[in-house]
Design a protein around this motif. Structure first.
Motif, PDB file in Angstrom:
ATOM      1  N   MET A   1       0.843  -1.187   0.000  1.00  0.00           N
ATOM      2  CA  MET A   1       0.000   0.000   0.000  1.00  0.00           C
ATOM      3  C   MET A   1       0.881   1.240   0.000  1.00  0.00           C
ATOM      4  N   ARG A   2       0.327   2.305  -0.537  1.00  0.00           N
ATOM      5  CA  ARG A   2       1.044   3.583  -0.618  1.00  0.00           C
ATOM      6  C   ARG A   2       0.499   4.536   0.444  1.00  0.00           C
ATOM      7  N   PHE A   3       1.355   4.913   1.377  1.00  0.00           N
ATOM      8  CA  PHE A   3       0.972   5.937   2.340  1.00  0.00           C
ATOM      9  C   PHE A   3       1.281   7.313   1.761  1.00  0.00           C
ATOM     10  N   ALA A   4       0.457   8.286   2.150  1.00  0.00           N
ATOM     11  CA  ALA A   4       0.698   9.692   1.864  1.00  0.00           C
ATOM     12  C   ALA A   4       0.388  10.456   3.144  1.00  0.00           C
ATOM     13  N   ILE A   5       0.560  11.769   3.108  1.00  0.00           N
ATOM     14  CA  ILE A   5       0.317  12.543   4.323  1.00  0.00           C
ATOM     15  C   ILE A   5      -0.270  13.907   3.982  1.00  0.00           C
ATOM     16  N   ASN A   6      -1.293  14.275   4.741  1.00  0.00           N
ATOM     17  CA  ASN A   6      -1.976  15.554   4.606  1.00  0.00           C
ATOM     18  C   ASN A   6      -1.333  16.550   5.570  1.00  0.00           C
ATOM     19  N   HIS A   7      -1.163  17.778   5.130  1.00  0.00           N
ATOM     20  CA  HIS A   7      -0.483  18.795   5.944  1.00  0.00           C
ATOM     21  C   HIS A   7      -1.174  19.038   7.283  1.00  0.00           C
ATOM     22  N   VAL A  30       1.973  13.993  -0.997  1.00  0.00           N
ATOM     23  CA  VAL A  30       1.498  14.889   0.058  1.00  0.00           C
ATOM     24  C   VAL A  30       0.225  15.594  -0.387  1.00  0.00           C
ATOM     25  N   GLU A  31      -0.519  16.083   0.609  1.00  0.00           N
ATOM     26  CA  GLU A  31      -1.686  16.929   0.351  1.00  0.00           C
ATOM     27  C   GLU A  31      -1.487  18.254   1.074  1.00  0.00           C
ATOM     28  N   ILE A  32      -1.815  19.343   0.387  1.00  0.00           N
ATOM     29  CA  ILE A  32      -1.768  20.655   1.024  1.00  0.00           C
ATOM     30  C   ILE A  32      -3.180  21.215   1.118  1.00  0.00           C
ATOM     31  N   ARG A  33      -3.319  22.293   1.893  1.00  0.00           N
ATOM     32  CA  ARG A  33      -4.660  22.743   2.264  1.00  0.00           C
ATOM     33  C   ARG A  33      -4.837  24.244   2.072  1.00  0.00           C
ATOM     34  N   ASN A  34      -6.113  24.658   2.131  1.00  0.00           N
ATOM     35  CA  ASN A  34      -6.446  26.084   2.120  1.00  0.00           C
ATOM     36  C   ASN A  34      -7.166  26.483   3.407  1.00  0.00           C
ATOM     37  N   ASP A  35      -6.979  25.657   4.477  1.00  0.00           N
ATOM     38  CA  ASP A  35      -7.586  26.017   5.756  1.00  0.00           C
ATOM     39  C   ASP A  35      -6.592  25.870   6.904  1.00  0.00           C
ATOM     40  N   LEU A  36      -6.215  24.648   7.255  1.00  0.00           N
ATOM     41  CA  LEU A  36      -5.312  24.421   8.379  1.00  0.00           C
ATOM     42  C   LEU A  36      -4.234  23.427   7.967  1.00  0.00           C
ATOM     43  N   PRO A  37      -3.033  23.963   7.618  1.00  0.00           N
ATOM     44  CA  PRO A  37      -2.688  25.374   7.477  1.00  0.00           C
ATOM     45  C   PRO A  37      -3.142  25.902   6.115  1.00  0.00           C
ATOM     46  N   ASP A  38      -3.285  27.205   6.024  1.00  0.00           N
ATOM     47  CA  ASP A  38      -3.748  27.816   4.778  1.00  0.00           C
ATOM     48  C   ASP A  38      -2.553  28.152   3.897  1.00  0.00           C
ATOM     49  N   ILE A  39      -2.132  27.192   3.118  1.00  0.00           N
ATOM     50  CA  ILE A  39      -1.026  27.403   2.184  1.00  0.00           C
ATOM     51  C   ILE A  39      -1.482  28.226   0.987  1.00  0.00           C
ATOM     52  N   VAL A  40      -2.707  27.977   0.531  1.00  0.00           N
ATOM     53  CA  VAL A  40      -3.200  28.620  -0.691  1.00  0.00           C
ATOM     54  C   VAL A  40      -3.192  30.140  -0.588  1.00  0.00           C
TER      55      VAL A  40
END
Length: 261
Positions: A1-7, A30-40
């Protein structure tokens, strides 16, 4: 299985620190976000792309367009802007979450939103990752209904599902759709007293032996059915966000899952 990680697993880390932590865990997705943290809203998409390329990681998604199924007011402009950002940042997909405040949304409006979003995604080479939310107040609780709407909108190939182990459990779903799934979010609930209908994001921690959501069983079904996409850690609990060593905690959770499988 492939693990990934959300910010959101370690929101106190800068983007560059987050990428380094992912690599230290042996992860390249990886996954980035626009809320917590707000990278966008705090970094340009070009700087995000450059940081990802320098680190050697792939941004599998940006979380999230909300509420994607209410295609009115400011939502079309937000959708266009977020899709532009995702494409410029080098992200592969955009997570799309439904209205979650107790207000019902008609199935026809869900389909209309998918129809409207489809060319925006197609023109930018993005996948729309539709994530039903299993909360009792959610306007779209099940993957089965999401797929029915995607097919009505002629959206296969543009849209895939997010199988979130937390929301799958809350919605009481028993069906799995591995061939229509693009991403799996994993988190656990260990609080023994909270009823399922009362579970909130604040209860979502890393998966360990105390997990009540049957994460390992859900993951096993998906793996055995041939799902080859990423399983991404997405804990929302503040106790996880405050960890002094989130890297070790994620490593422990990865070990628990793989050993249990």
């Amino acid at each position: 299985m492939r693990f990934a990680i959300n910010h959101i697993t370690a929101p106190g880390l800068s983007l560059e620190e987050f990428f380094r932590a992912a690599l230290a865990l042996g992860l390249t997705e990886v996954e980035i976000r626009n809320d917590l943290p707000d990278i966008v809203d705090t970094m340009t998409p070009e700087s995000v792309r450059a940081a990802a390329e320098k680190a050697g990681v792939t941004i599998v998604s940006i979380n999230a367009l909300y509420p994607f199924n209410v295609w009115s007011g400011d939502l079309p402009r937000k959708a266009l802007a977020l899709a532009d950002y995702a494409a410029a940042a080098g992200a592969k997909a955009l997570v799309m979450c439904p209205l979650n405040d107790g207000t019902p949304v008609a199935f026809e409006d869900l389909v209309s939103a998918l129809v409207a979003m489809k060319p925006i995604l197609e023109e930018r080479g993005l996948i729309g990752l539709v994530e039903p939310l299993g909360f009792p107040i959610s306007s779209l609780r099940t993957k089965a209904e999401a797929l029915r709407a995607i097919d009505e909108a002629d959206g296969e190939g543009v849209y895939k599902l997010v199988h979130d182990t937390f929301h799958h459990h809350l919605a009481g779903e028993t069906e799995f759709f591995p061939e229509r799934t693009g991403l799996v979010h994993i988190s656990g609930v260990v609080e023994p007293q909270v009823a399922v209908d009362d579970m909130l994001d604040a209860h979502r921690v890393l998966v360990d032996a105390r997990d009540r959501l049957e994460n390992v069983e859900q993951i096993r079904v998906l793996v055995e059915a041939g799902f080859l996409g990423p399983f991404s850690f997405e804990p929302f609990a503040e106790e996880i966000h405050r960890l002094a060593d989130p890297e070790s905690a994620v490593r422990d959770s990865m070990r628990h899952v793989t050993d249990a499988l």
